[in-house]
Write a protein that holds these residues in place. Structure first.
Motif, PDB file in Angstrom:
ATOM      1  N   GLU A  49       1.095  -1.083  -0.142  1.00  0.00           N
ATOM      2  CA  GLU A  49      -0.455   0.079   0.024  1.00  0.00           C
ATOM      3  C   GLU A  49       0.469   1.753   0.277  1.00  0.00           C
ATOM      4  O   GLU A  49       0.361   2.070  -0.878  1.00  0.00           O
ATOM      5  N   LEU A  50       2.299   0.784   0.639  1.00  0.00           N
ATOM      6  CA  LEU A  50       3.026   2.534   0.890  1.00  0.00           C
ATOM      7  C   LEU A  50       4.624   1.796   1.077  1.00  0.00           C
ATOM      8  O   LEU A  50       4.880   0.353   0.860  1.00  0.00           O
ATOM      9  N   ARG A  79       2.061   4.326  -3.820  1.00  0.00           N
ATOM     10  CA  ARG A  79       2.524   5.341  -3.469  1.00  0.00           C
ATOM     11  C   ARG A  79       4.007   5.170  -2.413  1.00  0.00           C
ATOM     12  O   ARG A  79       4.135   3.794  -1.941  1.00  0.00           O
ATOM     13  N   ILE A 122      -0.630   8.135   1.307  1.00  0.00           N
ATOM     14  CA  ILE A 122      -1.428   7.132   1.383  1.00  0.00           C
ATOM     15  C   ILE A 122      -2.769   7.521   0.755  1.00  0.00           C
ATOM     16  O   ILE A 122      -3.164   7.174  -0.537  1.00  0.00           O
TER      17      ILE A 122
END
Length: 124
Positions: A49-50, A79, A122
């Protein structure tokens, strides 16, 4: 995911993120390990996600890792937050492809507070 070679920074960033949210964090300790990880990841594996990335990494520079992330079809939208001890204006060319930039604080309390800033990356 956290790509950072300094053990102290790994501890602080991990703690800062965990204070803000439950996170499963994979840590890679140098640019070559990260590069190989992203090149060899299975296509059906969900992207992180990051990605929190230090640019000053041993073996392979973080800029190379960032270039690979941005050119990888399954990771290009992930991200990326650059975390560096250098001020943003010094690193702006090297960090241009990142979604956000966080300067590593020297104060312990401020360091623990960067979790909010990283997680905000995010959301855009």
């Amino acid at each position: 995911m956290l790509i950072e070679d300094n053990v102290g920074d790994v501890i602080m960033i991990t703690r800062a993120l965990e204070e803000e949210a439950h996170c499963d964090i994979t840590v890679l300790s140098d640019g070559d390990k990260a590069y190989r990880y992203f090149q060899n990841r299975p296509d059906d594996e969900d992207p992180p996600e990051l990605i929190v990335l230090d640019l000053n990494l041993p073996v392979r520079d973080g800029t190379e890792v960032l270039d690979l992330i941005r050119s990888h079809p399954k990771l290009s939208a992930t991200r990326v937050a650059i975390v560096s001890s250098s001020p943003k204006d010094v690193m702006k060319g090297r960090a241009a492809q990142a979604d956000c930039y966080v300067t590593k604080p020297s104060d312990l309390d401020k360091y623990l507070a960067i979790g909010k800033e990283l997680l905000a990356c995010i959301e855009g």
